[in-house]
Design a protein around this motif. Sequence first.
Motif, PDB file in Angstrom:
ATOM      1  N   MET A  21       0.849  -1.163   0.000  1.00 45.81           N
ATOM      2  CA  MET A  21       0.000   0.000   0.000  1.00 45.81           C
ATOM      3  C   MET A  21       0.896   1.227   0.000  1.00 45.81           C
ATOM      4  SD  MET A  21      -2.920   1.055   2.710  1.00 45.81           S
ATOM      5  CE  MET A  21      -4.168   0.257   1.748  1.00 45.81           C
ATOM      6  N   ASN A  22       0.575   2.169  -0.828  1.00 47.07           N
ATOM      7  CA  ASN A  22       1.390   3.373  -0.966  1.00 47.07           C
ATOM      8  C   ASN A  22       0.533   4.580  -0.621  1.00 47.07           C
ATOM      9  OD1 ASN A  22       3.669   4.761  -1.443  1.00 47.07           O
ATOM     10  ND2 ASN A  22       3.613   4.567  -3.659  1.00 47.07           N
ATOM     11  N   LYS A  23       0.320   4.811   0.676  1.00 45.18           N
ATOM     12  CA  LYS A  23      -0.551   5.893   1.117  1.00 45.18           C
ATOM     13  C   LYS A  23       0.160   6.691   2.196  1.00 45.18           C
ATOM     14  CE  LYS A  23      -5.079   6.793   3.099  1.00 45.18           C
ATOM     15  NZ  LYS A  23      -6.378   6.262   3.427  1.00 45.18           N
ATOM     16  N   GLN A  24       0.129   8.010   2.078  1.00 46.38           N
ATOM     17  CA  GLN A  24       0.689   8.877   3.110  1.00 46.38           C
ATOM     18  C   GLN A  24      -0.341   9.001   4.235  1.00 46.38           C
ATOM     19  OE1 GLN A  24       3.758  10.156   3.231  1.00 46.38           O
ATOM     20  NE2 GLN A  24       4.236   9.125   1.326  1.00 46.38           N
ATOM     21  N   VAL A  25       0.087   8.709   5.446  1.00 44.52           N
ATOM     22  CA  VAL A  25      -0.810   8.751   6.595  1.00 44.52           C
ATOM     23  C   VAL A  25      -0.181   9.627   7.664  1.00 44.52           C
ATOM     24  CG1 VAL A  25      -1.955   7.373   8.361  1.00 44.52           C
ATOM     25  CG2 VAL A  25      -1.646   6.428   6.078  1.00 44.52           C
ATOM     26  N   ASP A  26      -0.955  10.558   8.198  1.00 41.09           N
ATOM     27  CA  ASP A  26      -0.477  11.416   9.278  1.00 41.09           C
ATOM     28  C   ASP A  26      -0.616  10.650  10.592  1.00 41.09           C
ATOM     29  OD1 ASP A  26       0.213  13.381  11.068  1.00 41.09           O
ATOM     30  OD2 ASP A  26      -1.456  14.708  10.561  1.00 41.09           O
ATOM     31  N   LEU A  27       0.519  10.310  11.195  1.00 46.78           N
ATOM     32  CA  LEU A  27       0.518   9.536  12.442  1.00 46.78           C
ATOM     33  C   LEU A  27       0.725  10.412  13.675  1.00 46.78           C
ATOM     34  CD1 LEU A  27       2.661   6.535  11.170  1.00 46.78           C
ATOM     35  CD2 LEU A  27       0.176   6.638  11.451  1.00 46.78           C
ATOM     36  N   THR A  28       0.670  11.733  13.485  1.00 44.83           N
ATOM     37  CA  THR A  28       0.927  12.661  14.579  1.00 44.83           C
ATOM     38  C   THR A  28       0.050  12.384  15.793  1.00 44.83           C
ATOM     39  OG1 THR A  28       1.495  14.352  12.954  1.00 44.83           O
ATOM     40  CG2 THR A  28       1.062  15.099  15.189  1.00 44.83           C
ATOM     41  N   ASN A  29      -1.222  12.152  15.584  1.00 43.74           N
ATOM     42  CA  ASN A  29      -2.156  11.938  16.692  1.00 43.74           C
ATOM     43  C   ASN A  29      -2.612  10.484  16.803  1.00 43.74           C
ATOM     44  OD1 ASN A  29      -2.232  14.690  17.519  1.00 43.74           O
ATOM     45  ND2 ASN A  29      -3.478  15.119  15.710  1.00 43.74           N
ATOM     46  N   ALA A  30      -1.824   9.574  16.237  1.00 45.59           N
ATOM     47  CA  ALA A  30      -2.188   8.149  16.285  1.00 45.59           C
ATOM     48  C   ALA A  30      -2.178   7.648  17.730  1.00 45.59           C
ATOM     49  CB  ALA A  30      -1.218   7.333  15.449  1.00 45.59           C
ATOM     50  N   THR A  31      -3.124   6.792  18.028  1.00 35.99           N
ATOM     51  CA  THR A  31      -3.172   6.129  19.326  1.00 35.99           C
ATOM     52  C   THR A  31      -2.637   4.721  19.126  1.00 35.99           C
ATOM     53  OG1 THR A  31      -5.105   7.403  19.985  1.00 35.99           O
ATOM     54  CG2 THR A  31      -4.656   5.384  21.217  1.00 35.99           C
TER      55      THR A  31
ATOM     56  N   GLN B 198      10.748   3.184  10.982  1.00 39.34           N
ATOM     57  CA  GLN B 198       9.931   2.677   9.882  1.00 39.34           C
ATOM     58  C   GLN B 198       8.565   2.260  10.414  1.00 39.34           C
ATOM     59  OE1 GLN B 198      10.976   2.487   6.550  1.00 39.34           O
ATOM     60  NE2 GLN B 198      12.576   3.781   7.404  1.00 39.34           N
ATOM     61  N   VAL B 199       7.523   2.604   9.677  1.00 37.65           N
ATOM     62  CA  VAL B 199       6.157   2.220  10.013  1.00 37.65           C
ATOM     63  C   VAL B 199       5.568   1.530   8.795  1.00 37.65           C
ATOM     64  CG1 VAL B 199       3.864   3.041  10.655  1.00 37.65           C
ATOM     65  CG2 VAL B 199       5.885   4.134  11.635  1.00 37.65           C
ATOM     66  N   LEU B 200       4.989   0.374   9.016  1.00 45.86           N
ATOM     67  CA  LEU B 200       4.336  -0.373   7.943  1.00 45.86           C
ATOM     68  C   LEU B 200       2.860   0.008   7.918  1.00 45.86           C
ATOM     69  CD1 LEU B 200       4.405  -2.658   5.804  1.00 45.86           C
ATOM     70  CD2 LEU B 200       3.898  -4.244   7.669  1.00 45.86           C
ATOM     71  N   ILE B 201       2.361   0.402   6.754  1.00 41.69           N
ATOM     72  CA  ILE B 201       0.952   0.757   6.576  1.00 41.69           C
ATOM     73  C   ILE B 201       0.298  -0.319   5.713  1.00 41.69           C
ATOM     74  CG2 ILE B 201      -0.668   2.484   5.714  1.00 41.69           C
ATOM     75  CD1 ILE B 201       1.073   3.539   7.991  1.00 41.69           C
ATOM     76  N   VAL B 202      -0.777  -0.909   6.236  1.00 38.12           N
ATOM     77  CA  VAL B 202      -1.515  -1.935   5.488  1.00 38.12           C
ATOM     78  C   VAL B 202      -3.006  -1.600   5.531  1.00 38.12           C
ATOM     79  CG1 VAL B 202       0.180  -3.766   5.926  1.00 38.12           C
ATOM     80  CG2 VAL B 202      -1.723  -3.469   7.493  1.00 38.12           C
ATOM     81  N   SER B 203      -3.737  -2.167   4.595  1.00 32.39           N
ATOM     82  CA  SER B 203      -5.186  -1.959   4.593  1.00 32.39           C
ATOM     83  C   SER B 203      -5.806  -2.715   5.770  1.00 32.39           C
ATOM     84  CB  SER B 203      -5.793  -2.452   3.278  1.00 32.39           C
ATOM     85  OG  SER B 203      -5.750  -3.870   3.214  1.00 32.39           O
ATOM     86  N   ARG B 204      -6.968  -2.276   6.174  1.00 28.36           N
ATOM     87  CA  ARG B 204      -7.673  -2.986   7.257  1.00 28.36           C
ATOM     88  C   ARG B 204      -7.973  -4.429   6.847  1.00 28.36           C
ATOM     89  NH1 ARG B 204     -10.444  -0.218  11.635  1.00 28.36           N
ATOM     90  NH2 ARG B 204      -9.753   1.942  11.650  1.00 28.36           N
ATOM     91  N   THR B 205      -8.313  -4.622   5.580  1.00 28.35           N
ATOM     92  CA  THR B 205      -8.604  -5.966   5.090  1.00 28.35           C
ATOM     93  C   THR B 205      -7.386  -6.872   5.230  1.00 28.35           C
ATOM     94  OG1 THR B 205     -10.243  -5.118   3.533  1.00 28.35           O
ATOM     95  CG2 THR B 205      -9.341  -7.320   3.093  1.00 28.35           C
ATOM     96  N   ASP B 206      -6.216  -6.373   4.800  1.00 22.94           N
ATOM     97  CA  ASP B 206      -4.994  -7.174   4.917  1.00 22.94           C
ATOM     98  C   ASP B 206      -4.661  -7.459   6.378  1.00 22.94           C
ATOM     99  OD1 ASP B 206      -4.664  -7.338   2.200  1.00 22.94           O
ATOM    100  OD2 ASP B 206      -3.205  -5.704   2.100  1.00 22.94           O
ATOM    101  N   TYR B 207      -4.841  -6.483   7.247  1.00 23.30           N
ATOM    102  CA  TYR B 207      -4.569  -6.670   8.675  1.00 23.30           C
ATOM    103  C   TYR B 207      -5.508  -7.734   9.264  1.00 23.30           C
ATOM    104  CZ  TYR B 207      -3.979  -5.728  13.635  1.00 23.30           C
ATOM    105  OH  TYR B 207      -3.754  -5.862  14.967  1.00 23.30           O
ATOM    106  N   GLU B 208      -6.770  -7.649   8.923  1.00 22.14           N
ATOM    107  CA  GLU B 208      -7.738  -8.630   9.428  1.00 22.14           C
ATOM    108  C   GLU B 208      -7.404 -10.040   8.938  1.00 22.14           C
ATOM    109  OE1 GLU B 208     -11.507  -6.996   8.252  1.00 22.14           O
ATOM    110  OE2 GLU B 208     -11.340  -5.351   9.713  1.00 22.14           O
ATOM    111  N   LEU B 209      -7.033 -10.170   7.669  1.00 25.56           N
ATOM    112  CA  LEU B 209      -6.649 -11.488   7.142  1.00 25.56           C
ATOM    113  C   LEU B 209      -5.398 -12.017   7.837  1.00 25.56           C
ATOM    114  CD1 LEU B 209      -7.292 -10.914   3.339  1.00 25.56           C
ATOM    115  CD2 LEU B 209      -8.571 -12.429   4.864  1.00 25.56           C
ATOM    116  N   PHE B 210      -4.427 -11.137   8.076  1.00 25.30           N
ATOM    117  CA  PHE B 210      -3.190 -11.507   8.759  1.00 25.30           C
ATOM    118  C   PHE B 210      -3.482 -11.997  10.173  1.00 25.30           C
ATOM    119  CE2 PHE B 210       0.438 -10.122  11.438  1.00 25.30           C
ATOM    120  CZ  PHE B 210       1.414 -10.950  10.905  1.00 25.30           C
ATOM    121  N   THR B 211      -4.254 -11.234  10.933  1.00 30.31           N
ATOM    122  CA  THR B 211      -4.528 -11.629  12.326  1.00 30.31           C
ATOM    123  C   THR B 211      -5.399 -12.884  12.397  1.00 30.31           C
ATOM    124  OG1 THR B 211      -6.352 -10.037  12.449  1.00 30.31           O
ATOM    125  CG2 THR B 211      -4.196  -9.317  13.273  1.00 30.31           C
ATOM    126  N   LYS B 212      -6.338 -13.020  11.490  1.00 31.18           N
ATOM    127  CA  LYS B 212      -7.165 -14.242  11.466  1.00 31.18           C
ATOM    128  C   LYS B 212      -6.314 -15.466  11.141  1.00 31.18           C
ATOM    129  CE  LYS B 212     -11.570 -12.105  10.439  1.00 31.18           C
ATOM    130  NZ  LYS B 212     -12.636 -11.882   9.473  1.00 31.18           N
TER     131      LYS B 212
END
Length: 73
Positions: free
Chosen positions: A1-11, A48-62
């Motif tokens: 995934m190639n998306k810029q994400v602002d992690l400044t206020n990430a929890t 380094q921070v890895l950014i993945v789609s929610r779908t990919d994350y859900e498949l990975f954790t499942k």
Amino acid sequence: MNKQVDLTNATWAKSHLSNGTNNCLEVAFVDGVVALRDSKDVGDPDAQVLIVSRTDYELFTKSIQAGQSTLLA
């Protein structure tokens, strides 16, 4: 995934099984995606921070929960 994400206020969260150590994977749900980082990198602006789609994350954790032995092969 190639998306810029602002992690400044990430929890960021990590497993309660980490017992407060800095040897874990942390996760943040931000802007419709999932960010993953090594807890040892907290506070490092060059980390380094890895950014993945929610779908990919859900498949990975499942897959982990199901015991998929070839997940990282």
